[in-house]
Scaffold this motif. Sequence first.
Motif, PDB file in Angstrom:
ATOM      1  N   ASP A  23       3.253  19.811   5.094  1.00 53.21           N
ATOM      2  CA  ASP A  23       4.097  20.020   6.279  1.00 53.21           C
ATOM      3  C   ASP A  23       5.578  20.125   5.929  1.00 53.21           C
ATOM      4  OD1 ASP A  23       4.751  17.407   5.661  1.00 53.21           O
ATOM      5  OD2 ASP A  23       4.129  16.546   7.582  1.00 53.21           O
ATOM      6  N   GLY A  24       5.891  20.132   4.623  1.00 50.74           N
ATOM      7  CA  GLY A  24       7.279  20.313   4.195  1.00 50.74           C
ATOM      8  C   GLY A  24       8.101  19.035   4.149  1.00 50.74           C
ATOM      9  N   THR A  25       7.459  17.867   4.327  1.00 50.38           N
ATOM     10  CA  THR A  25       8.189  16.601   4.308  1.00 50.38           C
ATOM     11  C   THR A  25       7.865  15.798   3.042  1.00 50.38           C
ATOM     12  OG1 THR A  25       6.442  15.373   5.471  1.00 50.38           O
ATOM     13  CG2 THR A  25       8.106  16.490   6.827  1.00 50.38           C
ATOM     14  N   VAL A  26       8.684  14.789   2.773  1.00 44.39           N
ATOM     15  CA  VAL A  26       8.446  13.861   1.664  1.00 44.39           C
ATOM     16  C   VAL A  26       7.973  12.542   2.268  1.00 44.39           C
ATOM     17  CG1 VAL A  26       9.468  12.685  -0.328  1.00 44.39           C
ATOM     18  CG2 VAL A  26      10.279  14.956   0.322  1.00 44.39           C
ATOM     19  N   SER A  27       6.847  12.025   1.779  1.00 43.66           N
ATOM     20  CA  SER A  27       6.270  10.811   2.372  1.00 43.66           C
ATOM     21  C   SER A  27       7.140   9.587   2.095  1.00 43.66           C
ATOM     22  CB  SER A  27       4.869  10.563   1.802  1.00 43.66           C
ATOM     23  OG  SER A  27       4.951  10.065   0.479  1.00 43.66           O
ATOM     24  N   GLY A  28       6.978   8.592   2.951  1.00 44.81           N
ATOM     25  CA  GLY A  28       7.694   7.335   2.766  1.00 44.81           C
ATOM     26  C   GLY A  28       7.329   6.675   1.448  1.00 44.81           C
ATOM     27  N   ARG A  29       6.048   6.722   1.082  1.00 43.61           N
ATOM     28  CA  ARG A  29       5.600   6.100  -0.168  1.00 43.61           C
ATOM     29  C   ARG A  29       6.263   6.756  -1.378  1.00 43.61           C
ATOM     30  NH1 ARG A  29      -0.678   5.956  -2.457  1.00 43.61           N
ATOM     31  NH2 ARG A  29      -0.200   4.866  -4.418  1.00 43.61           N
ATOM     32  N   ARG A  31       9.117   8.479  -1.379  1.00 49.25           N
ATOM     33  CA  ARG A  31      10.549   8.131  -1.345  1.00 49.25           C
ATOM     34  C   ARG A  31      10.775   6.746  -1.964  1.00 49.25           C
ATOM     35  NH1 ARG A  31      13.821  10.918   2.860  1.00 49.25           N
ATOM     36  NH2 ARG A  31      12.539  12.492   3.864  1.00 49.25           N
ATOM     37  N   GLU A  32       9.919   5.786  -1.586  1.00 47.41           N
ATOM     38  CA  GLU A  32      10.072   4.413  -2.098  1.00 47.41           C
ATOM     39  C   GLU A  32       9.833   4.343  -3.600  1.00 47.41           C
ATOM     40  OE1 GLU A  32       7.473   1.930   0.182  1.00 47.41           O
ATOM     41  OE2 GLU A  32       8.521   2.328   2.078  1.00 47.41           O
ATOM     42  N   ALA A  33       8.838   5.090  -4.085  1.00 45.84           N
ATOM     43  CA  ALA A  33       8.548   5.082  -5.522  1.00 45.84           C
ATOM     44  C   ALA A  33       9.710   5.670  -6.316  1.00 45.84           C
ATOM     45  CB  ALA A  33       7.267   5.873  -5.798  1.00 45.84           C
ATOM     46  N   LEU A  34      10.269   6.770  -5.828  1.00 44.31           N
ATOM     47  CA  LEU A  34      11.407   7.382  -6.524  1.00 44.31           C
ATOM     48  C   LEU A  34      12.634   6.469  -6.458  1.00 44.31           C
ATOM     49  CD1 LEU A  34      10.958  11.088  -5.390  1.00 44.31           C
ATOM     50  CD2 LEU A  34      10.768  10.227  -7.731  1.00 44.31           C
ATOM     51  N   ALA A  35      12.846   5.823  -5.317  1.00 41.25           N
ATOM     52  CA  ALA A  35      13.975   4.893  -5.190  1.00 41.25           C
ATOM     53  C   ALA A  35      13.820   3.731  -6.168  1.00 41.25           C
ATOM     54  CB  ALA A  35      14.075   4.384  -3.756  1.00 41.25           C
ATOM     55  N   ALA A  36      12.592   3.234  -6.310  1.00 39.42           N
ATOM     56  CA  ALA A  36      12.339   2.131  -7.245  1.00 39.42           C
ATOM     57  C   ALA A  36      12.575   2.582  -8.683  1.00 39.42           C
ATOM     58  CB  ALA A  36      10.904   1.626  -7.078  1.00 39.42           C
ATOM     59  N   ALA A  37      12.183   3.813  -8.995  1.00 38.42           N
ATOM     60  CA  ALA A  37      12.383   4.341 -10.345  1.00 38.42           C
ATOM     61  C   ALA A  37      13.866   4.502 -10.658  1.00 38.42           C
ATOM     62  CB  ALA A  37      11.652   5.666 -10.512  1.00 38.42           C
ATOM     63  N   ASP A 256      -0.371  15.927  -0.857  1.00 37.65           N
ATOM     64  CA  ASP A 256      -0.598  15.290   0.446  1.00 37.65           C
ATOM     65  C   ASP A 256      -1.107  13.865   0.315  1.00 37.65           C
ATOM     66  OD1 ASP A 256       0.246  17.361   2.148  1.00 37.65           O
ATOM     67  OD2 ASP A 256      -1.670  18.410   1.934  1.00 37.65           O
ATOM     68  N   HIS A 257      -1.395  13.441  -0.921  1.00 32.49           N
ATOM     69  CA  HIS A 257      -1.885  12.075  -1.159  1.00 32.49           C
ATOM     70  C   HIS A 257      -1.006  11.340  -2.176  1.00 32.49           C
ATOM     71  CE1 HIS A 257      -5.434  13.980   0.706  1.00 32.49           C
ATOM     72  NE2 HIS A 257      -5.637  12.772   1.200  1.00 32.49           N
ATOM     73  N   ASP A 258       0.289  11.628  -2.131  1.00 29.62           N
ATOM     74  CA  ASP A 258       1.300  10.848  -2.873  1.00 29.62           C
ATOM     75  C   ASP A 258       1.080  10.838  -4.375  1.00 29.62           C
ATOM     76  OD1 ASP A 258       2.787   9.848  -0.500  1.00 29.62           O
ATOM     77  OD2 ASP A 258       0.890   8.854  -0.067  1.00 29.62           O
ATOM     78  N   GLY A 259       0.719  11.999  -4.946  1.00 28.34           N
ATOM     79  CA  GLY A 259       0.440  12.070  -6.381  1.00 28.34           C
ATOM     80  C   GLY A 259       1.586  11.603  -7.263  1.00 28.34           C
ATOM     81  N   ILE A 260       2.810  11.939  -6.885  1.00 20.93           N
ATOM     82  CA  ILE A 260       3.971  11.496  -7.673  1.00 20.93           C
ATOM     83  C   ILE A 260       4.090   9.975  -7.614  1.00 20.93           C
ATOM     84  CG2 ILE A 260       6.501  11.502  -7.784  1.00 20.93           C
ATOM     85  CD1 ILE A 260       6.409  14.443  -6.885  1.00 20.93           C
ATOM     86  N   ALA A 261       3.961   9.419  -6.416  1.00 21.60           N
ATOM     87  CA  ALA A 261       4.080   7.967  -6.255  1.00 21.60           C
ATOM     88  C   ALA A 261       3.008   7.228  -7.045  1.00 21.60           C
ATOM     89  CB  ALA A 261       3.991   7.598  -4.779  1.00 21.60           C
ATOM     90  N   VAL A 262       1.787   7.761  -7.071  1.00 25.04           N
ATOM     91  CA  VAL A 262       0.692   7.117  -7.808  1.00 25.04           C
ATOM     92  C   VAL A 262       1.085   6.902  -9.269  1.00 25.04           C
ATOM     93  CG1 VAL A 262      -1.646   7.473  -8.706  1.00 25.04           C
ATOM     94  CG2 VAL A 262      -1.150   7.946  -6.300  1.00 25.04           C
ATOM     95  N   VAL A 263       1.633   7.939  -9.897  1.00 24.51           N
ATOM     96  CA  VAL A 263       2.003   7.849 -11.313  1.00 24.51           C
ATOM     97  C   VAL A 263       3.197   6.926 -11.518  1.00 24.51           C
ATOM     98  CG1 VAL A 263       2.832   9.164 -13.315  1.00 24.51           C
ATOM     99  CG2 VAL A 263       1.054  10.120 -11.825  1.00 24.51           C
ATOM    100  N   ILE A 264       4.215   7.068 -10.684  1.00 28.13           N
ATOM    101  CA  ILE A 264       5.431   6.249 -10.846  1.00 28.13           C
ATOM    102  C   ILE A 264       5.112   4.773 -10.623  1.00 28.13           C
ATOM    103  CG2 ILE A 264       7.705   5.736  -9.886  1.00 28.13           C
ATOM    104  CD1 ILE A 264       8.031   8.724  -9.358  1.00 28.13           C
TER     105      ILE A 264
END
Length: 270
Positions: A23-29, A31-37, A256-264
Amino acid sequence: MSSSPLPYRLIATDLDGTLLRSDGTVSGRTREALAAATAAGAAHIVVTGRAVPWTRHILDDLGYRGLAVCGQGAQVYHAGEHRLLTSVTMDRQLAGIAVAKLEAEVGPLALAVSRDGLDGKVVLGPGYEFQGYELPVVAATDLAELWSAPLTKLYIQHPTLDDDTLTRIARETVGGLVDVVLAGAGIVEMLPLGLTKATGLSLAARRLGVKAAGTIAFGDMPNDIPMLAWSAHGVAMANAHDELKAVAREITASNDHDGIAVVIEELLAG
Protein backbone atom coordinates in the motif's frame (compact mmCIF):
# COMPACT_ATOMS: atom_id res chain seq x y z
CA MET A 1 29.69 7.31 14.11
CA SER A 2 29.63 5.44 17.41
CA SER A 3 30.62 1.82 17.60
CA SER A 4 27.75 -0.57 16.90
CA PRO A 5 26.88 -3.96 18.41
CA LEU A 6 25.55 -4.83 14.97
CA PRO A 7 27.87 -6.67 12.57
CA TYR A 8 26.99 -4.01 9.95
CA ARG A 9 27.42 -0.24 10.12
CA LEU A 10 25.25 0.45 7.07
CA ILE A 11 21.76 -0.89 6.27
CA ALA A 12 20.84 -0.27 2.62
CA THR A 13 17.19 -0.78 1.68
CA ASP A 14 15.35 -0.57 -1.60
CA LEU A 15 11.94 1.14 -1.39
CA ASP A 16 9.21 -0.42 -3.55
CA GLY A 17 8.59 -4.07 -2.74
CA THR A 18 11.15 -3.92 0.07
CA LEU A 19 10.86 -1.12 2.65
CA LEU A 20 7.40 -0.11 1.43
CA ARG A 21 4.44 -2.42 1.82
CA SER A 22 2.07 -3.01 -1.09
CA ASP A 23 0.00 0.00 0.00
CA GLY A 24 3.06 2.27 -0.21
CA THR A 25 3.52 2.68 3.56
CA VAL A 26 6.26 1.66 6.02
CA SER A 27 5.02 -0.51 8.90
CA GLY A 28 5.40 0.51 12.52
CA ARG A 29 7.46 -2.61 13.23
CA THR A 30 9.93 -1.80 10.45
CA ARG A 31 10.19 1.84 11.57
CA GLU A 32 10.97 0.66 15.12
CA ALA A 33 13.57 -1.86 13.95
CA LEU A 34 15.37 0.75 11.84
CA ALA A 35 15.21 3.28 14.69
CA ALA A 36 16.73 0.70 17.05
CA ALA A 37 19.48 -0.06 14.53
CA THR A 38 20.37 3.61 14.10
CA ALA A 39 20.27 4.11 17.87
CA ALA A 40 22.77 1.25 18.08
CA GLY A 41 25.11 3.16 15.76
CA ALA A 42 24.27 1.86 12.29
CA ALA A 43 23.21 4.13 9.44
CA HIS A 44 20.15 3.43 7.30
CA ILE A 45 20.32 4.44 3.65
CA VAL A 46 17.50 4.23 1.12
CA VAL A 47 18.65 3.05 -2.32
CA THR A 48 15.85 3.33 -4.85
CA GLY A 49 15.14 3.42 -8.55
CA ARG A 50 12.84 6.38 -7.93
CA ALA A 51 14.26 9.80 -8.68
CA VAL A 52 14.38 12.36 -5.86
CA PRO A 53 10.96 13.97 -6.54
CA TRP A 54 9.27 10.56 -6.14
CA THR A 55 11.30 9.74 -3.01
CA ARG A 56 11.41 12.96 -0.99
CA HIS A 57 7.93 12.69 0.56
CA ILE A 58 8.65 9.17 1.85
CA LEU A 59 11.93 10.25 3.42
CA ASP A 60 10.28 13.27 5.02
CA ASP A 61 7.52 11.04 6.44
CA LEU A 62 10.16 8.74 7.96
CA GLY A 63 11.95 11.72 9.52
CA TYR A 64 14.92 10.64 7.41
CA ARG A 65 17.79 13.16 7.55
CA GLY A 66 20.68 11.27 5.99
CA LEU A 67 21.79 10.35 2.48
CA ALA A 68 19.64 8.54 -0.05
CA VAL A 69 20.60 7.01 -3.38
CA CYS A 70 17.94 7.70 -6.01
CA GLY A 71 17.40 7.16 -9.73
CA GLN A 72 19.07 3.69 -9.85
CA GLY A 73 22.29 5.19 -8.48
CA ALA A 74 22.26 8.37 -10.57
CA GLN A 75 21.54 10.68 -7.64
CA VAL A 76 23.02 10.92 -4.16
CA TYR A 77 20.62 13.09 -2.18
CA HIS A 78 21.00 14.69 1.26
CA ALA A 79 17.52 14.41 2.75
CA GLY A 80 18.23 16.66 5.73
CA GLU A 81 19.48 19.48 3.51
CA HIS A 82 17.17 18.75 0.54
CA ARG A 83 20.24 18.89 -1.67
CA LEU A 84 21.60 16.84 -4.58
CA LEU A 85 25.22 15.85 -3.94
CA THR A 86 25.80 13.97 -7.21
CA SER A 87 23.80 13.50 -10.39
CA VAL A 88 24.52 11.42 -13.50
CA THR A 89 22.64 12.12 -16.72
CA MET A 90 22.15 10.11 -19.91
CA ASP A 91 23.66 11.03 -23.24
CA ARG A 92 20.39 11.79 -25.00
CA GLN A 93 21.81 11.21 -28.46
CA LEU A 94 23.09 7.78 -27.42
CA ALA A 95 19.74 6.97 -25.76
CA GLY A 96 17.94 7.90 -28.98
CA ILE A 97 20.19 5.60 -30.98
CA ALA A 98 19.51 2.79 -28.49
CA VAL A 99 15.75 3.27 -28.81
CA ALA A 100 15.91 3.27 -32.60
CA LYS A 101 18.06 0.14 -32.64
CA LEU A 102 15.73 -1.70 -30.24
CA GLU A 103 12.63 -0.63 -32.18
CA ALA A 104 14.21 -2.00 -35.36
CA GLU A 105 14.33 -5.35 -33.54
CA VAL A 106 10.97 -5.45 -31.70
CA GLY A 107 8.79 -2.74 -33.25
CA PRO A 108 7.46 0.48 -31.69
CA LEU A 109 7.99 1.14 -27.98
CA ALA A 110 6.12 3.42 -25.59
CA LEU A 111 8.57 5.71 -23.78
CA ALA A 112 8.80 7.85 -20.67
CA VAL A 113 11.71 9.78 -19.18
CA SER A 114 12.86 10.87 -15.75
CA ARG A 115 14.32 14.38 -15.97
CA ASP A 116 17.38 15.44 -14.03
CA GLY A 117 17.33 17.64 -10.94
CA LEU A 118 15.68 18.03 -7.53
CA ASP A 119 12.34 18.75 -9.20
CA GLY A 120 12.87 16.73 -12.38
CA LYS A 121 9.54 15.51 -13.71
CA VAL A 122 8.66 12.08 -15.09
CA VAL A 123 7.29 12.73 -18.57
CA LEU A 124 5.14 10.07 -20.25
CA GLY A 125 5.21 9.72 -24.02
CA PRO A 126 2.16 8.73 -26.08
CA GLY A 127 0.89 5.25 -25.15
CA TYR A 128 3.04 4.82 -22.05
CA GLU A 129 0.93 3.30 -19.26
CA PHE A 130 2.02 4.53 -15.84
CA GLN A 131 1.40 1.88 -13.16
CA GLY A 132 2.83 3.46 -10.02
CA TYR A 133 1.33 4.88 -6.84
CA GLU A 134 -0.18 8.37 -6.81
CA LEU A 135 3.01 9.97 -8.06
CA PRO A 136 3.34 13.14 -10.14
CA VAL A 137 3.74 12.62 -13.88
CA VAL A 138 3.36 14.84 -16.93
CA ALA A 139 1.92 13.59 -20.22
CA ALA A 140 3.66 14.69 -23.41
CA THR A 141 1.68 14.95 -26.63
CA ASP A 142 4.80 15.24 -28.75
CA LEU A 143 7.57 12.60 -28.61
CA ALA A 144 10.19 15.33 -29.10
CA GLU A 145 9.20 16.72 -25.70
CA LEU A 146 10.80 13.68 -24.03
CA TRP A 147 14.22 14.67 -25.34
CA SER A 148 14.00 18.40 -24.62
CA ALA A 149 15.76 18.44 -21.22
CA PRO A 150 18.55 16.50 -19.44
CA LEU A 151 17.37 13.10 -18.19
CA THR A 152 18.62 10.43 -15.83
CA LYS A 153 16.82 7.44 -17.35
CA LEU A 154 14.38 6.22 -19.96
CA TYR A 155 11.40 3.91 -19.34
CA ILE A 156 10.38 1.51 -22.12
CA GLN A 157 7.23 -0.55 -22.68
CA HIS A 158 6.23 -2.95 -25.44
CA PRO A 159 2.61 -3.79 -26.38
CA THR A 160 3.07 -7.58 -26.29
CA LEU A 161 6.44 -8.56 -24.78
CA ASP A 162 6.48 -9.28 -21.04
CA ASP A 163 8.95 -7.51 -18.74
CA ASP A 164 11.54 -10.30 -18.59
CA THR A 165 11.51 -10.83 -22.36
CA LEU A 166 11.73 -7.11 -23.14
CA THR A 167 14.63 -6.74 -20.69
CA ARG A 168 16.50 -9.70 -22.18
CA ILE A 169 16.06 -8.60 -25.82
CA ALA A 170 16.97 -5.01 -24.96
CA ARG A 171 20.18 -6.13 -23.25
CA GLU A 172 21.09 -8.33 -26.21
CA THR A 173 20.33 -5.56 -28.72
CA VAL A 174 21.59 -2.34 -27.08
CA GLY A 175 23.61 -3.58 -24.08
CA GLY A 176 26.77 -1.99 -25.45
CA LEU A 177 25.13 1.46 -25.57
CA VAL A 178 23.07 1.60 -22.36
CA ASP A 179 22.35 -0.53 -19.34
CA VAL A 180 18.88 -2.12 -19.16
CA VAL A 181 17.25 -3.07 -15.85
CA LEU A 182 13.96 -4.53 -14.69
CA ALA A 183 12.99 -2.40 -11.70
CA GLY A 184 9.40 -3.51 -11.04
CA ALA A 185 6.22 -4.74 -12.70
CA GLY A 186 5.93 -2.87 -15.99
CA ILE A 187 9.12 -0.91 -15.27
CA VAL A 188 11.94 -1.64 -17.71
CA GLU A 189 14.55 1.10 -17.79
CA MET A 190 17.48 2.22 -19.90
CA LEU A 191 20.31 3.81 -17.88
CA PRO A 192 23.72 5.34 -18.62
CA LEU A 193 26.17 2.51 -19.29
CA GLY A 194 27.82 1.31 -16.08
CA LEU A 195 25.34 3.00 -13.74
CA THR A 196 23.84 0.75 -11.04
CA LYS A 197 22.54 1.07 -7.51
CA ALA A 198 25.97 -0.13 -6.38
CA THR A 199 27.55 2.93 -8.05
CA GLY A 200 25.51 5.35 -5.96
CA LEU A 201 25.67 3.24 -2.81
CA SER A 202 29.47 3.05 -2.92
CA LEU A 203 29.66 6.87 -3.28
CA ALA A 204 27.28 7.41 -0.37
CA ALA A 205 29.03 4.80 1.79
CA ARG A 206 32.37 6.51 1.17
CA ARG A 207 30.89 9.79 2.42
CA LEU A 208 29.74 7.95 5.56
CA GLY A 209 33.11 6.28 6.06
CA VAL A 210 31.67 2.78 5.59
CA LYS A 211 32.97 0.03 3.32
CA ALA A 212 31.13 -2.76 1.52
CA ALA A 213 32.32 -5.16 4.24
CA GLY A 214 30.21 -3.23 6.75
CA THR A 215 27.03 -3.14 4.67
CA ILE A 216 23.86 -5.26 4.60
CA ALA A 217 21.44 -4.67 1.73
CA PHE A 218 17.78 -5.56 1.12
CA GLY A 219 16.01 -5.71 -2.25
CA ASP A 220 13.36 -7.39 -4.39
CA MET A 221 14.08 -6.89 -8.11
CA PRO A 222 16.88 -7.61 -10.61
CA ASN A 223 18.00 -3.96 -10.47
CA ASP A 224 19.00 -4.67 -6.84
CA ILE A 225 21.48 -7.40 -7.86
CA PRO A 226 24.53 -5.06 -8.09
CA MET A 227 23.70 -3.54 -4.67
CA LEU A 228 23.40 -6.95 -3.02
CA ALA A 229 26.56 -8.15 -4.76
CA TRP A 230 28.49 -5.07 -3.56
CA SER A 231 27.37 -5.48 0.06
CA ALA A 232 28.80 -7.97 2.53
CA HIS A 233 25.38 -9.52 3.07
CA GLY A 234 22.57 -9.39 0.50
CA VAL A 235 19.00 -10.15 1.59
CA ALA A 236 16.11 -10.81 -0.82
CA MET A 237 12.51 -10.35 0.22
CA ALA A 238 10.17 -13.38 0.00
CA ASN A 239 8.31 -11.51 -2.76
CA ALA A 240 11.54 -10.94 -4.73
CA HIS A 241 12.14 -11.78 -8.38
CA ASP A 242 13.77 -15.19 -8.88
CA GLU A 243 16.92 -13.60 -10.37
CA LEU A 244 17.54 -11.72 -7.13
CA LYS A 245 16.74 -14.69 -4.90
CA ALA A 246 19.33 -16.71 -6.83
CA VAL A 247 22.18 -14.38 -5.79
CA ALA A 248 21.04 -13.37 -2.29
CA ARG A 249 22.80 -14.68 0.80
CA GLU A 250 19.49 -14.82 2.67
CA ILE A 251 15.77 -14.69 1.93
CA THR A 252 13.59 -12.98 4.53
CA ALA A 253 9.83 -12.47 4.87
CA SER A 254 7.97 -10.36 2.31
CA ASN A 255 7.66 -6.58 2.31
CA ASP A 256 4.07 -6.99 3.61
CA HIS A 257 5.32 -9.15 6.50
CA ASP A 258 8.14 -6.94 7.83
CA GLY A 259 11.02 -8.80 6.17
CA ILE A 260 13.52 -6.04 6.93
CA ALA A 261 12.47 -5.89 10.59
CA VAL A 262 12.77 -9.69 10.94
CA VAL A 263 16.45 -9.59 9.96
CA ILE A 264 17.34 -6.45 11.93
CA GLU A 265 15.65 -7.73 15.09
CA GLU A 266 17.66 -10.96 14.83
CA LEU A 267 20.89 -8.99 14.39
CA LEU A 268 20.09 -6.75 17.38
CA ALA A 269 19.31 -9.81 19.48
CA GLY A 270 22.77 -11.13 18.67
